[in-house]
Design an enzyme around this catalytic site. Structure first.
Site, PDB file in Angstrom:
ATOM      1  N   GLY A 174       0.720  -1.120   0.033  1.00  0.00           N
ATOM      2  CA  GLY A 174      -0.177  -0.057  -0.069  1.00  0.00           C
ATOM      3  C   GLY A 174       0.756   1.364   0.073  1.00  0.00           C
ATOM      4  O   GLY A 174       1.742   1.522  -0.924  1.00  0.00           O
ATOM      5  N   GLY A 220       4.925   1.272  -0.117  1.00  0.00           N
ATOM      6  CA  GLY A 220       5.659   0.855  -1.216  1.00  0.00           C
ATOM      7  C   GLY A 220       5.702  -0.644  -1.499  1.00  0.00           C
ATOM      8  O   GLY A 220       4.556  -1.311  -1.614  1.00  0.00           O
ATOM      9  N   GLY A 243      -1.968  -3.074  -8.090  1.00  0.00           N
ATOM     10  CA  GLY A 243      -1.138  -4.260  -7.875  1.00  0.00           C
ATOM     11  C   GLY A 243      -0.872  -4.941  -9.151  1.00  0.00           C
ATOM     12  O   GLY A 243       0.262  -5.484  -9.532  1.00  0.00           O
ATOM     13  N   ASP A 244      -1.875  -5.014 -10.051  1.00  0.00           N
ATOM     14  CA  ASP A 244      -1.638  -5.788 -11.396  1.00  0.00           C
ATOM     15  C   ASP A 244      -0.728  -4.898 -12.223  1.00  0.00           C
ATOM     16  O   ASP A 244       0.132  -5.612 -12.829  1.00  0.00           O
ATOM     17  CB  ASP A 244      -3.122  -5.701 -12.059  1.00  0.00           C
ATOM     18  CG  ASP A 244      -4.070  -6.364 -11.271  1.00  0.00           C
ATOM     19  OD1 ASP A 244      -3.812  -6.882 -10.324  1.00  0.00           O
ATOM     20  OD2 ASP A 244      -5.370  -5.843 -11.569  1.00  0.00           O
TER      21      ASP A 244
HETATM   22  O1  LIG Z   1     -12.110 -11.361  -7.509  1.00  0.00           O
HETATM   23  P1  LIG Z   1     -10.637 -11.285  -7.837  1.00  0.00           P
HETATM   24  O2  LIG Z   1     -10.411 -12.058  -9.267  1.00  0.00           O
HETATM   25  O3  LIG Z   1      -9.657 -11.577  -6.827  1.00  0.00           O
HETATM   26  O4  LIG Z   1     -10.257  -9.841  -8.157  1.00  0.00           O
HETATM   27  C1  LIG Z   1     -10.914  -9.096  -9.425  1.00  0.00           C
HETATM   28  C2  LIG Z   1     -10.459  -7.828  -9.512  1.00  0.00           C
HETATM   29  O5  LIG Z   1     -10.868  -7.090  -8.286  1.00  0.00           O
HETATM   30  O6  LIG Z   1      -9.038  -7.597  -9.427  1.00  0.00           O
HETATM   31  C3  LIG Z   1      -8.997  -6.445 -10.410  1.00  0.00           C
HETATM   32  C4  LIG Z   1      -7.821  -5.613  -9.762  1.00  0.00           C
HETATM   33  O7  LIG Z   1      -6.639  -6.165  -9.304  1.00  0.00           O
HETATM   34  C5  LIG Z   1     -10.132  -5.875 -10.878  1.00  0.00           C
HETATM   35  O8  LIG Z   1     -10.044  -5.441 -12.223  1.00  0.00           O
HETATM   36  C6  LIG Z   1     -11.174  -6.850 -10.586  1.00  0.00           C
HETATM   37  O9  LIG Z   1     -12.382  -6.412 -10.188  1.00  0.00           O
END
Ligand SMILES: O=P(O)(O)OC[C@@]1(O)O[C@H](CO)[C@@H](O)[C@@H]1O
Length: 395
Positions: free
Chosen positions: A234, A237, A263-264
């Site tokens: 968060g 860092g 995070g992605d």
């Molecule tokens: O329900 P999951 O699969 O854990 O997370 C899905 C999600 O929250 O992850 C992405 C953000 O990291 C969003 O695009 C999506 O809505």
């Protein structure tokens, strides 16, 4: 080429409020937007935005708005047709940067669809640099589905199999790191809470706030054979731990608009840097730069590399930890020849470790209203880099 696999994709609907969320009241939205979502989909979107080669593999109805969104953004995908509508996940953002997220479970995946997904991966993955599994597992498959698919791909492709990155939580993550796992990930990207859960601990808040403690916890997993742990913290860092060392990085304060996808984006920054052969500390720098750039964008928007500011990231080497065995001096995960002695060493290390404890299936919520973690567990702790202290909370 980086291949992403999202078993539970989503259409992300973001509702922007002009004031604080008032529970139990009718409120008018200030703005709304809709983005293709799901963790692997987001990674492919970020890669494509930066001109990197990627294919997103995901199940869903061919006519789903998600795929229209990917077409519009010029993102290559391989849709494993199911006829079922993809879920919609809701995000509510408030002017102070607080992000509230409600995720649907998603449509069930049957065995046949999982099998077709494995076939698509195998047909595309030979020679790719990374294979990324990201997000939750929808109803249907067993919780060890990522572990099973990873071993099937390794079995089919052998040394030509790509390095393997995993960004999930709860039981699917635990199962993927269990002592019996045939293939261990080359990198995982938990947040502090997920890291604590994975180790059967309850100090997620402490790990999120203390990079040194997070690095020490991450080292336990590296000792068990995971190639690298990129742990996002968060507003504090992120840390990166490999067999060669540990680093912490933090970005200058940014104005947070939506932490969803941060995070992605961070994992994307890491993968791109690793693919081009950067050192681990530079991989971490780009991870934090990407994560911070995503947090500064509204909705589930992914920044391109050109929108990131790696020079605004301060990277610190954390130094060796007492008692941490130097099992090997490996280059960054993506450079590691696959199916080699390195793997064997990792598997031996994993086999001698006690089982990772089963975590709770839900992610713990952050205390509401804290300055450093303004959103829900899914969103805020995933956001690396941006300092959400007073300067980071400007609307
Ligand atoms: O329900 P999951 O699969 O854990 O997370 C899905 C999600 O929250 O992850 C992405 C953000 O990291 C969003 O695009 C999506 O809505």
């Amino acid at each position: 080429m980086i291949i992403t696999v999202t078993l539970n994709p989503s259409v992300d609907r973001t509702v922007d409020l002009s004031g604080p969320l008032a529970r139990g009241r009718v409120q008018r939205a200030h703005a709304t937007r809709q983005d293709p979502g799901g963790k692997g989909i987001n990674i492919s979107r970020a890669l494509a935005a930066g001109g990197a080669a990627t294919v997103a593999i995901a199940p869903g109805d061919d006519t789903d708005p998600l795929f229209a969104g990917l077409d519009a953004a010029g993102v290559r995908y391989d849709n494993v047709s199911t006829g079922a509508a993809i879920r919609t996940n809701i995000t509510v953002t408030e002017p102070d940067g607080t992000t509230t997220k409600i995720n649907e479970p998603g449509p069930a995946l049957d065995e046949g669809t999982v099998e077709r997904i494995v076939e698509r991966i195998v047909s595309r993955a030979a020679g790719a640099s990374w294979l990324v599994f990201a997000g939750s597992v929808p109803p249907g498959p067993a919780q060890d589905v990522y572990a099973v698919i990873a071993s099937r791909v390794r079995g089919a492709l052998g040394a030509a199999a790509p390095s393997y990155a995993l960004d999930t939580s709860g039981a699917p993550l635990t199962e993927a790191l269990a002592p019996g796992a045939i293939v261990l990930p080359d990198v995982i990207k938990p947040n502090g809470h997920e890291l604590a859960q994975l180790l059967g601990r309850e100090d997620g808040d402490a790990l999120e706030a203390d990079p040194r403690a997070a690095a020490d916890a991450a080292r336990i997993l590296v000792e068990r054979g995971v190639g690298a742990v990129l742990c996002t913290l968060g507003g504090h860092g992120a840390v990166l731990v490999t067999a060669d060392g540990a680093w912490h990085a933090v970005h200058e304060p940014v104005t947070v608009r939506s932490t969803v996808g941060a995070g992605d984006s961070a994992l994307t920054g890491y993968l791109v840097a690793a693919e081009r052969g950067d050192t681990p500390s530079e991989c971490l720098r780009h991870a934090v730069a990407h994560g911070s750039a995503a947090a500064a964008l509204p909705g589930t928007q992914m920044p391109s590399a050109a929108q990131t500011t790696p020079d605004a990231v301060r990277v610190t080497e954390l130094g060796p930890c007492a008692g941490f065995p130097q099992v090997s001096h490996t280059p960054p995960a993506s450079h590691t020849p696959r199916g080699t002695a390195h793997d064997a060493a990792r598997h031996r290390a994993a086999a001698t470790q006690p089982a990772v404890k089963q975590p709770a299936t839900t992610r713990p919520a952050d205390p509401p209203g804290t300055a450093s973690a303004p959103g829900p567990a899914d969103a805020a702790p995933d956001a690396p880099g941006p300092d959400r202290g007073p300067a980071g909370l400007r609307p």
